[in-house]
Design a protein around this motif. Structure first.
Motif, PDB file in Angstrom:
ATOM      1  N   VAL A 127      93.493 100.702 -34.050  1.00  0.00           N
ATOM      2  CA  VAL A 127      93.771 100.706 -35.485  1.00  0.00           C
ATOM      3  C   VAL A 127      94.549  99.455 -35.870  1.00  0.00           C
ATOM      4  CG1 VAL A 127      94.841 101.956 -37.395  1.00  0.00           C
ATOM      5  CG2 VAL A 127      93.761 103.236 -35.529  1.00  0.00           C
ATOM      6  N   LEU A 133      90.136 103.023 -38.253  1.00  0.00           N
ATOM      7  CA  LEU A 133      90.790 103.253 -39.543  1.00  0.00           C
ATOM      8  C   LEU A 133      92.015 104.145 -39.437  1.00  0.00           C
ATOM      9  CD1 LEU A 133      90.592 102.933 -42.681  1.00  0.00           C
ATOM     10  CD2 LEU A 133      89.279 105.070 -42.663  1.00  0.00           C
ATOM     11  N   ALA A 134      91.950 105.178 -38.596  1.00  0.00           N
ATOM     12  CA  ALA A 134      92.996 106.199 -38.577  1.00  0.00           C
ATOM     13  C   ALA A 134      93.071 106.833 -37.195  1.00  0.00           C
ATOM     14  CB  ALA A 134      92.713 107.259 -39.639  1.00  0.00           C
ATOM     15  N   GLY A 163     101.318 106.325 -36.382  1.00  0.00           N
ATOM     16  CA  GLY A 163     100.774 106.094 -37.720  1.00  0.00           C
ATOM     17  C   GLY A 163     101.760 105.369 -38.613  1.00  0.00           C
ATOM     18  N   CYS A 168      98.903 103.739 -40.818  1.00  0.00           N
ATOM     19  CA  CYS A 168      97.598 104.381 -40.968  1.00  0.00           C
ATOM     20  C   CYS A 168      97.749 105.884 -41.118  1.00  0.00           C
ATOM     21  CB  CYS A 168      96.682 104.065 -39.778  1.00  0.00           C
ATOM     22  SG  CYS A 168      97.060 105.010 -38.284  1.00  0.00           S
ATOM     23  N   ARG A 196      99.517 110.844 -46.212  1.00  0.00           N
ATOM     24  CA  ARG A 196      98.657 110.149 -45.247  1.00  0.00           C
ATOM     25  C   ARG A 196      98.384 111.027 -44.022  1.00  0.00           C
ATOM     26  NH1 ARG A 196      98.740 103.938 -44.724  1.00  0.00           N
ATOM     27  NH2 ARG A 196      96.541 104.453 -44.978  1.00  0.00           N
ATOM     28  N   TYR A 280      93.609 106.639 -46.989  1.00  0.00           N
ATOM     29  CA  TYR A 280      93.173 105.683 -45.968  1.00  0.00           C
ATOM     30  C   TYR A 280      93.222 104.223 -46.415  1.00  0.00           C
ATOM     31  CZ  TYR A 280      91.136 109.901 -43.882  1.00  0.00           C
ATOM     32  OH  TYR A 280      90.931 111.153 -43.349  1.00  0.00           O
TER      33      TYR A 280
END
Length: 290
Positions: A127, A133-134, A163, A168, A196, A280
């Motif tokens: 990521v 992306l996540a 994260g 992310c 998120r 996102y």
């Protein structure tokens, strides 16, 4: 009815070696689907048995997840070639791995935790490098021992920390619930905003994380009428041994068409444009021209 909107399936699996792979993406696109978040399949489903219970450093097993992540990234690239929009990978460690490690392979819950946290940390590298992306994490949705439950929560908290560090979202596979406020608070404590955090396989109502709603009509009606942010998904498993499991790849575009026919235009925009952007950071409208 033509779908004059982006259509995102927030949680789908693809297996080009043993499942339908890109054929499933073509079905999705043919019905009007434009964007996909493709989540790596559980590692053991791809033949990757990370870790050795006798190893001195279980955390070194994180490197063994790279094969799973690389294969997912490759199929996502192929999926993007089919779509009018694009696909993105979501990478991580399925929470059910802890039971496989503890119950079948003789790991202690603490060593299993270390293996899984190491896998999350490797996923976070992809990521951070822009290749995914996540992140994906969570905890078992079935009954486990207190030690396994505690270890699973520690894995999930590490995902929140990663994260927060790389900025992310984190998708969660967890128990059925309409209130996961405590989990959202853990994310906030780690520095990751609750908006998120996404609860995969959600019902239409959820306190705490953002619900990624299974695309069944009654769940979607509740989400649409709530006025709250939500996403839509199928959790298509792409497993030839489970052909009717969960929902098929055509379901999200079909349900978007139904929502529009029912007059839920604002909800469709919320699920396929506004919430993907806020959760996102993706622009499903701009990427239609890519």
């Amino acid at each position: 009815m033509e779908l004059d909107t982006p259509v995102l399936d927030d949680h789908m699996h693809l297996d080009p070696d043993h499942g339908r792979g890109i054929d499933a993406v073509e079905d999705f696109a043919h019905l009007g689907g434009t964007h996909l978040l493709v989540v790596n399949k559980p590692s053991w489903h791809l033949g990757v048995e990370a870790g050795d219970p006798d190893a001195v450093d279980p955390a070194a097993a994180g490197e063994e997840f790279r094969e799973v992540f690389e294969r997912t990234i490759k199929v996502v690239e192929a999926a993007s070639d089919v779509l009018d929009g694009r696909a993105w990978p979501v990478l991580g460690v399925h929470p059910g791995l802890i039971s496989r490690l503890v119950d079948e392979r003789g790991f202690s819950p603490e060593d299993a935790r270390d293996v899984m946290q190491a896998g999350i940390e490797v996923a976070a590298e992809y990521v951070a490098d822009g290749e995914a992306l996540a992140l994906k994490s969570g905890r078992p949705h079935y009954e486990v021992s207190e030690a396994v439950w505690d270890a699973s929560n520690e894995v999930m908290r590490r995902a929140f920390e990663c994260g927060a560090e790389i900025g992310c979202a984190v998708q969660l596979h967890a128990e059925a619930s309409e209130d996961m406020s405590e989990v959202a608070e853990w994310a906030e404590e780690a520095g990751l905003p609750a908006e998120r955090v996404v609860k995969h396989y959600a019902s239409g109502r959820l306190a705490g994380p953002i619900p990624s709603v299974m695309s069944e009509k009654e769940r979607l009606r509740v989400a649409a009428e709530s006025g709250e942010p939500f996403l839509m998904e199928t959790d298509f498993v792409d497993d030839p041994d489970r052909p009717g499991a969960v929902l098929g790849p055509k379901t999200v575009p079909r349900r978007v068409r139904w929502l529009l026919e029912e007059g839920y235009e604002d909800a469709v925009r919320r699920a396929h444009v506004e919430t993907p952007q806020s959760v996102y950071g993706i622009d499903t409208e701009a990427t239609l021209s890519e």
